[in-house]
Design a protein around this motif. Structure first.
Motif, PDB file in Angstrom:
ATOM      1  N   HIS A   1    -156.371  10.224 -36.894  1.00 23.65           N
ATOM      2  CA  HIS A   1    -155.701   9.954 -38.172  1.00 23.65           C
ATOM      3  C   HIS A   1    -155.611  11.208 -39.030  1.00 23.65           C
ATOM      4  O   HIS A   1    -154.576  11.480 -39.647  1.00 23.65           O
ATOM      5  N   PHE A   2    -156.699  11.992 -39.045  1.00 26.49           N
ATOM      6  CA  PHE A   2    -156.743  13.173 -39.905  1.00 26.49           C
ATOM      7  C   PHE A   2    -156.419  14.474 -39.162  1.00 26.49           C
ATOM      8  O   PHE A   2    -156.580  15.559 -39.711  1.00 26.49           O
ATOM      9  N   GLY A   3    -155.959  14.364 -37.918  1.00 24.69           N
ATOM     10  CA  GLY A   3    -155.536  15.549 -37.182  1.00 24.69           C
ATOM     11  C   GLY A   3    -156.677  16.486 -36.821  1.00 24.69           C
ATOM     12  O   GLY A   3    -156.463  17.696 -36.681  1.00 24.69           O
ATOM     13  N   ILE A   4    -157.875  15.954 -36.661  1.00 25.69           N
ATOM     14  CA  ILE A   4    -159.027  16.775 -36.259  1.00 25.69           C
ATOM     15  C   ILE A   4    -158.915  17.057 -34.761  1.00 25.69           C
ATOM     16  O   ILE A   4    -158.759  16.135 -33.957  1.00 25.69           O
ATOM     17  N   THR A   5    -158.974  18.316 -34.390  1.00 28.05           N
ATOM     18  CA  THR A   5    -158.698  18.689 -32.999  1.00 28.05           C
ATOM     19  C   THR A   5    -159.898  18.552 -32.065  1.00 28.05           C
ATOM     20  O   THR A   5    -159.747  18.669 -30.843  1.00 28.05           O
ATOM     21  N   THR A   6    -161.085  18.319 -32.605  1.00 30.09           N
ATOM     22  CA  THR A   6    -162.272  18.117 -31.766  1.00 30.09           C
ATOM     23  C   THR A   6    -162.015  16.979 -30.777  1.00 30.09           C
ATOM     24  O   THR A   6    -161.565  15.900 -31.165  1.00 30.09           O
ATOM     25  N   GLU A   7    -162.307  17.230 -29.505  1.00 27.88           N
ATOM     26  CA  GLU A   7    -162.099  16.219 -28.473  1.00 27.88           C
ATOM     27  C   GLU A   7    -163.225  15.194 -28.499  1.00 27.88           C
ATOM     28  O   GLU A   7    -164.372  15.529 -28.769  1.00 27.88           O
ATOM     29  N   VAL A   8    -162.865  13.944 -28.196  1.00 31.78           N
ATOM     30  CA  VAL A   8    -163.844  12.854 -28.157  1.00 31.78           C
ATOM     31  C   VAL A   8    -164.078  12.467 -26.697  1.00 31.78           C
ATOM     32  O   VAL A   8    -163.148  12.080 -25.995  1.00 31.78           O
ATOM     33  N   MET A   9    -165.330  12.581 -26.264  1.00 31.51           N
ATOM     34  CA  MET A   9    -165.683  12.224 -24.892  1.00 31.51           C
ATOM     35  C   MET A   9    -166.764  11.146 -24.893  1.00 31.51           C
ATOM     36  O   MET A   9    -167.945  11.421 -25.106  1.00 31.51           O
ATOM     37  N   GLY A  10    -166.366   9.897 -24.707  1.00 27.49           N
ATOM     38  CA  GLY A  10    -167.330   8.813 -24.623  1.00 27.49           C
ATOM     39  C   GLY A  10    -168.333   9.084 -23.509  1.00 27.49           C
ATOM     40  O   GLY A  10    -167.973   9.582 -22.440  1.00 27.49           O
TER      41      GLY A  10
END
Length: 315
Positions: free
Chosen positions: A212-221
């Motif tokens: 939503h906020f354009g944060i580029t950090t990748e999310v890895m469950g």
């Protein structure tokens, strides 16, 4: 098409193992390790000679350095099999020491570089404490990419986004474990599965906030207890999965539908959050589950780091 192949169409699949001989079977893009996984691997007969070789080759060096060299050796072996990146963890005993974390991270990178591995193929894993996140912020500024682990709350995720870390590993299974234990006999497995699983809900909230906020950090469950938790997060940037669950996914033909969607996340009505150190510590303290699981995780990884050192000493 099996579930693993379907999942790979919308999510980068990462193998969560120190057993690099298993990797060719599942063809993951990346691989992650931690002290517990490396400890488990070196106790297998096929990896025992590697431990002995490293201990003897670097005899006379500090235990810390020999351990780091062993971790990097495993990382190099993994990178010879996977096309992408490997995550290697800084000693959990340094989780509350920014400068010591920086020093160990830089040594790990230097060892990888000496082995001919480009820094873009390595993620330095660091516990998502305030000190760890600060170390990661400084490492990212130096071109060293990081994977913030032991992440159990949106508070930690927001701080990681502020620090512009490369990747975070929010834990699904350990969150599930905590809520199930708290509920005791009142736990309703059917009602709390799939999209309603508390670990799945946590990762979805973080993913939606970032997109939503354009944060580029990748999310890895990470840290899965079942294939149901994995399928419920299809569409997440990455998912790191243990070989046993990769095998189950590869043996199932059940359909996998995209569950997380970046475009939909952008249309949500969300409020931006920001944390300084005091705010971070207070908000984390207010979350009993995240506080307990973070502390427990650091203790467990630290204990396994000590056991690994003991095996090196005895080799």
């Amino acid at each position: 098409m099996n579930q693993l192949e379907q999942l790979k169409q919308c999510t980068v699949v990462v193998a969560d193992t120190g057993n690099f001989q298993q990797l060719t079977q599942f063809k993951p893009q990346d691989a992650t390790t931690n002290p517990s996984l490396i400890l488990k691997a070196v106790q297998l007969p096929e990896y025992r000679p590697l431990l002995v070789d490293m201990a003897r080759q670097w005899q006379g060096k500090s235990l810390e350095e020999v351990t780091d060299r062993l971790l990097v050796r495993f990382g190099c072996e993994i990178l010879s099999v996977v096309p992408g990146r490997v995550s290697t963890e800084v000693d959990a005993r340094l989780s509350f020491n920014t400068q010591a974390t920086l020093a160990r991270a830089e040594r790990l990178i230097e060892l990888y570089q000496a082995a001919g591995i480009h820094t873009d193929r390595v993620l330095i894993k660091i516990a998502a404490t305030w000190e760890g996140i600060e170390a990661a912020r400084l490492l990212e500024m130096r071109g060293i990419h990081t994977n913030l682990t032991l992440l159990f709350s949106k508070v930690q995720a927001v701080a990681c986004g502020q620090a512009k870390v490369c990747l975070i590993s929010p834990f699904v299974g350990r969150i599930y474990d905590w809520y199930k234990k708290q509920a005791g006999a009142q736990w309703d497995e059917a009602a709390m599965s799939g999209a309603n699983d508390p670990g799945v809900r946590s990762v979805r909230a973080i993913y939606e906030y970032y997109k939503h906020f354009g944060i580029t950090t990748e999310v890895m469950g990470a840290s899965f207890r079942s294939t149901g938790q994995i399928v419920a997060l299809a569409g997440c940037d990455l998912l790191t999965i243990a070989p046993e669950l990769l095998a189950q996914l590869s043996q199932s033909q059940a359909p996998v539908q995209r569950a997380l969607d970046a475009q939909q996340a952008r249309s949500l009505n969300l409020h931006a959050e920001h944390y300084d150190e005091a705010g971070f510590r207070y908000a984390l303290n207010a979350d009993a589950m995240a506080t307990e699981k973070l502390a427990e995780g650091i203790r467990a990884f630290a204990a396994d780091a000590i056991k690994l050192e003991q095996l090196i000493e005895a080799a």
